[in-house]
Design a protein around this motif. Structure first.
Motif, PDB file in Angstrom:
ATOM      1  N   LYS A   1      21.658  83.978  66.653  1.00  0.00           N
ATOM      2  CA  LYS A   1      21.235  84.689  67.857  1.00  0.00           C
ATOM      3  C   LYS A   1      21.133  86.194  67.573  1.00  0.00           C
ATOM      4  CE  LYS A   1      23.613  81.350  70.762  1.00  0.00           C
ATOM      5  NZ  LYS A   1      24.559  80.623  69.942  1.00  0.00           N
ATOM      6  N   HIS A   2      20.059  86.772  68.010  1.00  0.00           N
ATOM      7  CA  HIS A   2      19.827  88.213  67.901  1.00  0.00           C
ATOM      8  C   HIS A   2      19.613  88.688  66.466  1.00  0.00           C
ATOM      9  CE1 HIS A   2      21.024  88.156  72.069  1.00  0.00           C
ATOM     10  NE2 HIS A   2      22.228  87.710  71.737  1.00  0.00           N
ATOM     11  N   TRP A   3      19.471  87.778  65.521  1.00  0.00           N
ATOM     12  CA  TRP A   3      19.222  88.162  64.134  1.00  0.00           C
ATOM     13  C   TRP A   3      18.069  87.340  63.590  1.00  0.00           C
ATOM     14  CZ3 TRP A   3      21.099  91.999  61.208  1.00  0.00           C
ATOM     15  CH2 TRP A   3      22.234  92.651  61.664  1.00  0.00           C
ATOM     16  N   SER A   4      16.947  87.989  63.324  1.00  0.00           N
ATOM     17  CA  SER A   4      15.881  87.263  62.640  1.00  0.00           C
ATOM     18  C   SER A   4      16.284  87.155  61.169  1.00  0.00           C
ATOM     19  CB  SER A   4      14.547  87.998  62.776  1.00  0.00           C
ATOM     20  OG  SER A   4      14.571  89.193  62.031  1.00  0.00           O
ATOM     21  N   MET A   5      15.797  86.156  60.525  1.00  0.00           N
ATOM     22  CA  MET A   5      16.166  85.957  59.122  1.00  0.00           C
ATOM     23  C   MET A   5      15.667  87.092  58.240  1.00  0.00           C
ATOM     24  SD  MET A   5      16.005  81.828  58.837  1.00  0.00           S
ATOM     25  CE  MET A   5      16.221  81.859  57.082  1.00  0.00           C
ATOM     26  N   THR A   6      14.600  87.750  58.647  1.00  0.00           N
ATOM     27  CA  THR A   6      14.091  88.869  57.851  1.00  0.00           C
ATOM     28  C   THR A   6      15.019  90.076  57.919  1.00  0.00           C
ATOM     29  OG1 THR A   6      12.708  89.619  59.695  1.00  0.00           O
ATOM     30  CG2 THR A   6      11.689  88.150  58.060  1.00  0.00           C
TER      31      THR A   6
ATOM     32  N   PRO B   1      34.702  68.508  52.797  1.00  0.00           N
ATOM     33  CA  PRO B   1      35.057  68.747  54.205  1.00  0.00           C
ATOM     34  C   PRO B   1      34.421  70.028  54.742  1.00  0.00           C
ATOM     35  CG  PRO B   1      36.997  68.150  52.918  1.00  0.00           C
ATOM     36  CD  PRO B   1      35.878  68.370  51.939  1.00  0.00           C
ATOM     37  N   LYS B   2      34.028  69.984  56.007  1.00  0.00           N
ATOM     38  CA  LYS B   2      33.384  71.140  56.643  1.00  0.00           C
ATOM     39  C   LYS B   2      34.223  72.405  56.520  1.00  0.00           C
ATOM     40  CE  LYS B   2      31.065  68.473  60.243  1.00  0.00           C
ATOM     41  NZ  LYS B   2      30.928  68.279  61.692  1.00  0.00           N
ATOM     42  N   ASN B   3      35.533  72.273  56.760  1.00  0.00           N
ATOM     43  CA  ASN B   3      36.375  73.468  56.712  1.00  0.00           C
ATOM     44  C   ASN B   3      36.447  74.055  55.303  1.00  0.00           C
ATOM     45  OD1 ASN B   3      38.004  71.249  55.884  1.00  0.00           O
ATOM     46  ND2 ASN B   3      39.856  72.379  56.379  1.00  0.00           N
ATOM     47  N   VAL B   4      36.350  73.221  54.285  1.00  0.00           N
ATOM     48  CA  VAL B   4      36.332  73.721  52.906  1.00  0.00           C
ATOM     49  C   VAL B   4      35.044  74.499  52.665  1.00  0.00           C
ATOM     50  CG1 VAL B   4      36.255  73.061  50.464  1.00  0.00           C
ATOM     51  CG2 VAL B   4      37.867  71.931  52.019  1.00  0.00           C
ATOM     52  N   THR B   5      33.925  73.925  53.063  1.00  0.00           N
ATOM     53  CA  THR B   5      32.636  74.617  52.910  1.00  0.00           C
ATOM     54  C   THR B   5      32.658  75.969  53.614  1.00  0.00           C
ATOM     55  OG1 THR B   5      31.377  72.580  52.652  1.00  0.00           O
ATOM     56  CG2 THR B   5      30.175  74.490  53.489  1.00  0.00           C
ATOM     57  N   MET B   6      33.151  75.977  54.830  1.00  0.00           N
ATOM     58  CA  MET B   6      33.178  77.234  55.592  1.00  0.00           C
ATOM     59  C   MET B   6      34.112  78.258  54.958  1.00  0.00           C
ATOM     60  SD  MET B   6      32.841  75.780  59.458  1.00  0.00           S
ATOM     61  CE  MET B   6      32.956  77.414  60.165  1.00  0.00           C
TER      62      MET B   6
ATOM     63  N   ALA C   1      31.616  88.502  55.887  1.00  0.00           N
ATOM     64  CA  ALA C   1      32.470  87.333  56.114  1.00  0.00           C
ATOM     65  C   ALA C   1      32.445  86.897  57.576  1.00  0.00           C
ATOM     66  CB  ALA C   1      33.903  87.620  55.662  1.00  0.00           C
ATOM     67  N   SER C   2      32.546  87.851  58.489  1.00  0.00           N
ATOM     68  CA  SER C   2      32.538  87.480  59.907  1.00  0.00           C
ATOM     69  C   SER C   2      31.148  87.017  60.338  1.00  0.00           C
ATOM     70  CB  SER C   2      33.032  88.622  60.788  1.00  0.00           C
ATOM     71  OG  SER C   2      32.239  89.768  60.630  1.00  0.00           O
ATOM     72  N   PHE C   3      30.100  87.622  59.808  1.00  0.00           N
ATOM     73  CA  PHE C   3      28.732  87.200  60.121  1.00  0.00           C
ATOM     74  C   PHE C   3      28.499  85.760  59.658  1.00  0.00           C
ATOM     75  CE2 PHE C   3      24.223  86.878  58.845  1.00  0.00           C
ATOM     76  CZ  PHE C   3      23.624  87.116  60.071  1.00  0.00           C
ATOM     77  N   VAL C   4      28.842  85.481  58.409  1.00  0.00           N
ATOM     78  CA  VAL C   4      28.678  84.141  57.845  1.00  0.00           C
ATOM     79  C   VAL C   4      29.515  83.134  58.626  1.00  0.00           C
ATOM     80  CG1 VAL C   4      29.220  82.731  55.803  1.00  0.00           C
ATOM     81  CG2 VAL C   4      27.966  84.885  55.538  1.00  0.00           C
ATOM     82  N   ASN C   5      30.750  83.493  58.934  1.00  0.00           N
ATOM     83  CA  ASN C   5      31.634  82.606  59.682  1.00  0.00           C
ATOM     84  C   ASN C   5      31.044  82.260  61.048  1.00  0.00           C
ATOM     85  OD1 ASN C   5      34.103  81.145  60.249  1.00  0.00           O
ATOM     86  ND2 ASN C   5      34.650  82.870  61.565  1.00  0.00           N
ATOM     87  N   GLY C   6      30.529  83.236  61.748  1.00  0.00           N
ATOM     88  CA  GLY C   6      29.987  83.003  63.078  1.00  0.00           C
ATOM     89  C   GLY C   6      28.815  82.037  63.077  1.00  0.00           C
ATOM     90  N   ILE C   7      27.897  82.235  62.161  1.00  0.00           N
ATOM     91  CA  ILE C   7      26.724  81.359  62.108  1.00  0.00           C
ATOM     92  C   ILE C   7      27.106  79.971  61.596  1.00  0.00           C
ATOM     93  CG2 ILE C   7      24.463  80.990  61.030  1.00  0.00           C
ATOM     94  CD1 ILE C   7      24.041  84.007  61.256  1.00  0.00           C
ATOM     95  N   LEU C   8      27.945  79.904  60.572  1.00  0.00           N
ATOM     96  CA  LEU C   8      28.348  78.593  60.056  1.00  0.00           C
ATOM     97  C   LEU C   8      29.136  77.790  61.082  1.00  0.00           C
ATOM     98  CD1 LEU C   8      29.350  79.116  56.326  1.00  0.00           C
ATOM     99  CD2 LEU C   8      27.305  78.033  57.263  1.00  0.00           C
TER     100      LEU C   8
END
Length: 145
Positions: free
Chosen positions: A77-82, A106-111, A127-134
């Motif tokens: 949300k609010h972030w285009s991939m570009t 496991p999902k939690n391991v991947t995250m 880290a927080s950006f990746v965590n939020g989207i994942l």
């Protein structure tokens, strides 16, 4: 550092390189191994299991890039991939590949792994950006996918 973490880091480097130059990421992965495979100290790049895991990730992301990018775009949300930092985007890509196509991890391991790689290679906010989207994507992934 675990073999899979080493593989994820190698995969990230190859995927990131693909974004910079239009070259097959598997070829880039081989070049990374060749470049760093020698030296006085043993390196993570000499680990054949890490290389095999990295190769699987790179091949998987490449094969399913359209679906992976669609999932990321839908949940960012609010972030285009570009606008996303290339490092962050490629960390997301490899993690989404694992979430969708590696039910043995496991999902939690991947995250957690994606967050740790983001801390190492990304910016202070990665880290927080990746965590939020994942977190958004992982909540929509069923065990059957």
């Amino acid at each position: 550092m675990t073999t899979r973490r080493e593989g994820r880091e190698l995969a990230l480097q190859a995927l990131y390189s693909k974004d910079l130059v239009s070259q097959d990421p598997n070829h880039t992965l081989k070049r990374i191994i060749e470049s760093f495979g020698e030296g006085e100290e043993p390196t993570l790049l000499a680990n054949s299991k890490a290389y095999a895991f990295a190769s699987e990730i790179v091949s998987g992301v490449s094969a399913h890039l359209a679906e992976i990018d669609a999932r990321i775009a839908e949940k960012s949300k609010h972030w285009s991939m570009t606008r996303m930092a290339r490092v962050d985007l490629n960390i997301l890509r490899l993690a989404v590949f694992e979430l969708l196509y590696r039910p043995d991890i496991p999902k939690n391991v991947t995250m957690n792994e994606a967050i740790e790689v983001a801390k190492k290679f990304g910016s202070d906010d990665s880290a927080s950006f990746v965590n939020g989207i994942l977190d958004e994507i992982a909540s929509t992934v069923t065990d059957k996918e």
